[in-house]
Enzyme design. Structure first.
Site, PDB file in Angstrom:
ATOM      1  N   TRP A 357      18.290 146.064  95.775  1.00 12.92           N
ATOM      2  CA  TRP A 357      17.445 146.644  94.722  1.00 12.92           C
ATOM      3  C   TRP A 357      16.351 147.530  95.294  1.00 12.92           C
ATOM      4  O   TRP A 357      15.677 148.254  94.568  1.00 12.92           O
ATOM      5  CB  TRP A 357      16.841 145.553  93.840  1.00 12.92           C
ATOM      6  N   ASP A 358      16.198 147.497  96.601  1.00 11.13           N
ATOM      7  CA  ASP A 358      15.229 148.353  97.282  1.00 11.13           C
ATOM      8  C   ASP A 358      15.412 149.821  96.895  1.00 11.13           C
ATOM      9  O   ASP A 358      14.443 150.578  96.796  1.00 11.13           O
ATOM     10  CB  ASP A 358      15.396 148.255  98.807  1.00 11.13           C
ATOM     11  N   GLU A 488      10.339 135.501  97.343  1.00 14.69           N
ATOM     12  CA  GLU A 488      11.427 134.601  97.732  1.00 14.69           C
ATOM     13  C   GLU A 488      10.928 133.305  98.368  1.00 14.69           C
ATOM     14  O   GLU A 488      11.736 132.477  98.798  1.00 14.69           O
ATOM     15  CB  GLU A 488      12.388 135.331  98.664  1.00 14.69           C
ATOM     16  N   LYS A 600       5.386 135.790  99.453  1.00 13.77           N
ATOM     17  CA  LYS A 600       6.017 136.660 100.448  1.00 13.77           C
ATOM     18  C   LYS A 600       5.718 138.127 100.194  1.00 13.77           C
ATOM     19  O   LYS A 600       5.456 138.893 101.119  1.00 13.77           O
ATOM     20  CB  LYS A 600       7.525 136.425 100.447  1.00 13.77           C
ATOM     21  N   GLN A 601       5.782 138.536  98.929  1.00 14.89           N
ATOM     22  CA  GLN A 601       5.590 139.934  98.577  1.00 14.89           C
ATOM     23  C   GLN A 601       5.152 140.041  97.127  1.00 14.89           C
ATOM     24  O   GLN A 601       5.141 139.055  96.401  1.00 14.89           O
ATOM     25  CB  GLN A 601       6.887 140.718  98.785  1.00 14.89           C
TER      26      GLN A 601
END
Length: 768
Positions: A357-358, A488, A600-601
């Site tokens: 999906w990046d 994640e 994580k992000q």
């Protein structure tokens, strides 16, 4: 973090040879042209740690999944872009002793990535065990002008001896992917041939029948004069070589010019593949190194004309942004809609070189603003042409009626990722693909895409969301259970705010597109209505979900909750963690990570980035100031989103901190993982961080918007933006904004909420 590269505005420079850094450098100094890529492996033999990597775009292998136990719906394979024929090899033997930088004394070593011209240069002195010293200089590039051609100029000079130098250019197809699940070699030999000064190897994959061919030719000169010395030829399984023995005197210069064509059956018929490759290599040899190099410089000059970013007063930041742009331009060119962008590009094997999906979330904006429209359109067509597979993927999980679940990882549209919490739960990827359609149409104004391709995809995704939710009688709301959000470090959670939000946004956008087509292209809408079997009852159901979706929120804190129960976790800030615990993914057990509050992000913040127009600045600020201190940024995709949002709320200091982190992620090896490849899709995020963050670039209501700000560390900066046929150069200092229209097309702009019109070839000056 390892910082061993010199700072330079246009070059990446390594001085001195440290074997511990070699695999990192192999990634950083990689080359590519969108059709093939090559890690910065040495041409000559090397016995130290190395990840050999030569890649042909779109040629992959379905490596059998390796899991402890099987679950219904698990993909049978993980697709991997293959490590293909090693075409760069040139072995050197000096009076019977091999040149091997792992076994000799190395002096005056430099490795330089010349980003402006697009080539790699390496130079060193080597003292062999027999005491003989040589000087080597090599230059190589992968042609941006000729998709199949790679070229090397390899120079050797004896320093303290007269003697014999053996030179062996070769092609070696007997290679293996380091990430092979069962240590399997994926290639079979089809043909090979060798004669003096040339040879070829043709291989095919054990499955899927991809064929590739590499054809090499070479010339040798001595002190500028071309040699026609006798050649010993050799061949074995998947391998051919030539060996020339040349008598030299001290300070003579021997130069090998190696020309290699690498082709695949993706572009040429298998029956003619060898002949085509032979001809392409001959054309390259006849052109010669200097002509090929001039073509390369011209091609890269064109790339930089449209995509360069200049930062004044901060060499560290300047070098980093150009490195990111360089890698993006040599990873994807948009010439083939069957190709996409892997998280590591052509720089390593991690993530299999597959599509994530990046692409839609991070890469699309770069190509929208730096390349012609068809480049970004081809990224969308890649997904459109895999819609049938996305519907099959959803059917395997029990969804019906044309519901589409796009894969987390893919080469051909089939899901090929096998970690359950990602394969089955990280479904927010569907929303990124829908957002990619919106982003493309909003930026380009190409609304014809909606009727031609877009609605098919949007309806499939919307049907998935409508079936993936369920109605909770306790909450009297629709809920989304058992998901993993962008963070994640949380698995199998209920009501991830971002996933719920992007799901209902997709439903809304799909309804908007349907209404647009009804009003503006009723004929096409009627065709799609029949084709897709769109009913009023279905749209009513979608609307009911939109109006009754549950979104977790802490009203006391004024923040959206990442998911149900997030505040049940012990709330610890990253700044209060002992540094010995970082990075968490290398120091903590998975159980401990999942029970922690650490992120994580960007997760909630990802939604606030995508859908910023829905939320006022105070909402964005509260959520940013709550979640950023809990974020460890252990995803390469994290700092860029934080840069953009920090810029939006006026926290320039934090924006600069996050920008340097994303921009120099690989150059400084922040996450201690550059050895297995550069973070190519994160590099697109770096461009976003700069242009959308510091530049404040947006497109709203068919108007280009700029709200530039400048960090204290910079004297000024400039960037270029292609927008609906125009090319704008934006120069920003602490006092001025100059916008130069480099085309003849008029552009409507909004700067700091004031409207301007810039006519063709006009410059607009605004005092700040």
């Amino acid at each position: 973090m390892k910082q061993y590269l010199k700072l330079d505005e246009w070059n990446i420079i390594e001085e001195g040879f440290n074997p511990e850094n070699n695999e990192i450098s192999e990634s950083i100094f990689s080359l590519g042209n969108g059709f093939m890529g090559q890690r910065a492996n040495f041409e000559e033999e090397y016995s130290g740690n190395s990840l050999q990597g030569s890649y042909i775009a779109g040629v992959y292998f379905p490596d059998k999944t390796r899991v402890g136990w099987w679950k219904n719906g698990y993909p049978e394979y993980f697709a991997k872009v293959l490590n293909s024929t090693n075409w760069i090899g040139i072995n050197i033997v000096i009076d019977g002793e091999s040149l091997n930088l792992g076994e000799c004394e190395v002096k005056n070593f430099t490795r330089i990535l010349h980003m402006k011209e697009g080539y790699l240069e390496r130079a060193f002195n080597a003292i062999l065990k027999n005491g003989k010293e040589i000087r080597v200089n090599s230059k190589r590039f992968i042609s941006m002008a000729r998709n199949e051609i790679g070229t090397i100029k390899y120079s050797i000079s004896p320093i303290n001896f007269d003697g014999c130098i053996e030179i062996t250019p070769y092609l070696d197809g007997d290679i293996i992917n380091k990430d092979s699940n069962y240590d399997e070699k994926f290639w079979l030999e089809v043909l090979k041939g060798v004669k003096p000064y040339e040879g070829y190897v043709m291989l095919k994959t054990k499955k899927l029948d991809f064929n590739i061919c590499s054809y090499m030719r070479f010339d040798i000169t001595k002190n500028g004069e071309k040699l026609n010395t006798s050649i010993d030829t050799f061949q074995k399984d998947k391998y051919i070589s030539n060996t020339a023995k040349i008598d030299c005197c001290k300070n003579d210069e021997i130069v090998v010019y190696k020309y290699v064509a690498n082709t695949s059956s993706r572009y040429y018929d298998i029956d003619t593949l060898r002949e085509v490759t032979e001809d392409l290599s001959l054309q390259a040899q006849n052109a010669g190194f200097q002509t090929l190099f001039e073509e390369q410089v011209k091609a890269w000059d064109e790339k930089w004309t449209h995509s360069d970013i200049i930062i004044k007063g901060d060499v560290e930041a300047q070098q980093a942004i150009r490195f990111n742009i360089f890698q993006l331009n040599q990873t994807y060119t948009g010439q083939d809609e069957r190709l996409n962008i892997g998280p590591k590009g052509f720089t390593g094997e991690k993530y299999g070189g597959s599509t994530y999906w990046d692409t839609e979330a991070y890469c699309l904006p770069f190509y929208l603003s730096t390349a012609e429209e068809k480049v970004s359109k081809n990224l969308l067509l890649y997904r459109y042409k895999q819609l049938d597979k996305a519907i099959e993927n959803a059917e395997k999980l029990g969804f019906t009626n044309g519901s589409a679940l796009y894969p987390m990882v893919t080469m051909n549209g089939e899901e090929c990722h096998n970690e359950w919490e990602i394969t089955f739960e990280e479904i927010h990827r569907n929303g990124a693909i829908a957002y990619g359609i919106y982003n493309y149409v909003n930026y380009t104004g190409d609304k014809s895409y909606l009727g031609e391709y877009g609605l098919d995809v949007l309806v499939g995704i919307s049907r998935f969301w409508a079936q993936r939710v369920n109605f909770s009688t306790g909450k009297n709301k629709y809920v989304m259970l058992g998901v993993t959000g962008p963070n994640e470090y949380e698995n199998n959670v209920n009501n991830n705010w971002y996933t719920n939000t992007i799901a209902t946004w997709t439903l809304e956008y799909t309804i908007d597109v349907i209404n647009y087509l009804k009003e503006n292209d009723i004929k096409r809408f009627n065709e799609l209505e029949n084709k897709l079997n769109i009913s009023p009852e279905e749209l009513e159901n979608w609307q009911h979900i939109i109006e009754n979706m549950y979104y977790p929120e802490d009203k006391n804190l004024g923040v959206f909750l990442q998911q149900d129960g997030y505040m049940d976790k012990e709330q610890v800030l990253v700044k209060d963690l002992d540094s010995k615990h970082l990075p968490l993914n290398q120091k903590w057990s998975w159980d401990r990570i999942l029970r922690s509050c650490f992120i994580k992000q960007a997760d909630v913040l990802q939604g606030l980035y995508f859908l910023e127009d829905r939320y006022n600045i105070d909402t964005v600020k509260r959520n940013f100031e709550f979640y950023e201190p809990r974020t460890v940024h252990e995803s390469s995709l994290s700092p860029c989103i934080h840069t953009i949002l920090a810029s939006k709320i006026g926290n320039v200091e934090k924006a600069y901190e996050m920008y340097l982190r994303t921009a120099r992620l690989d150059l400084d090896n922040y996450n201690n993982d550059t050895c297995d490849g550069c973070h190519t899709t994160s590099m697109a995020g770096t461009w976003m961080a700069f242009v959308q963050g510091f530049g404040g670039l947006r497109v709203k209501n068919d108007k280009l918007i700029l709200n530039p700000l400048i960090p204290d560390q910079w004297e000024g900066y400039s960037f270029k933006v292609m927008y609906r046929g125009s090319l704008l150069k934006v120069d920003v200092t602490s006092n001025n904004i100059d916008i130069n229209n480099e085309t003849d097309k008029e552009v409507l702009l909004s700067i700091y909420d004031k409207n301007y019109t810039i006519k063709g070839y006009e410059t607009l000056n605004i005092r700040r």
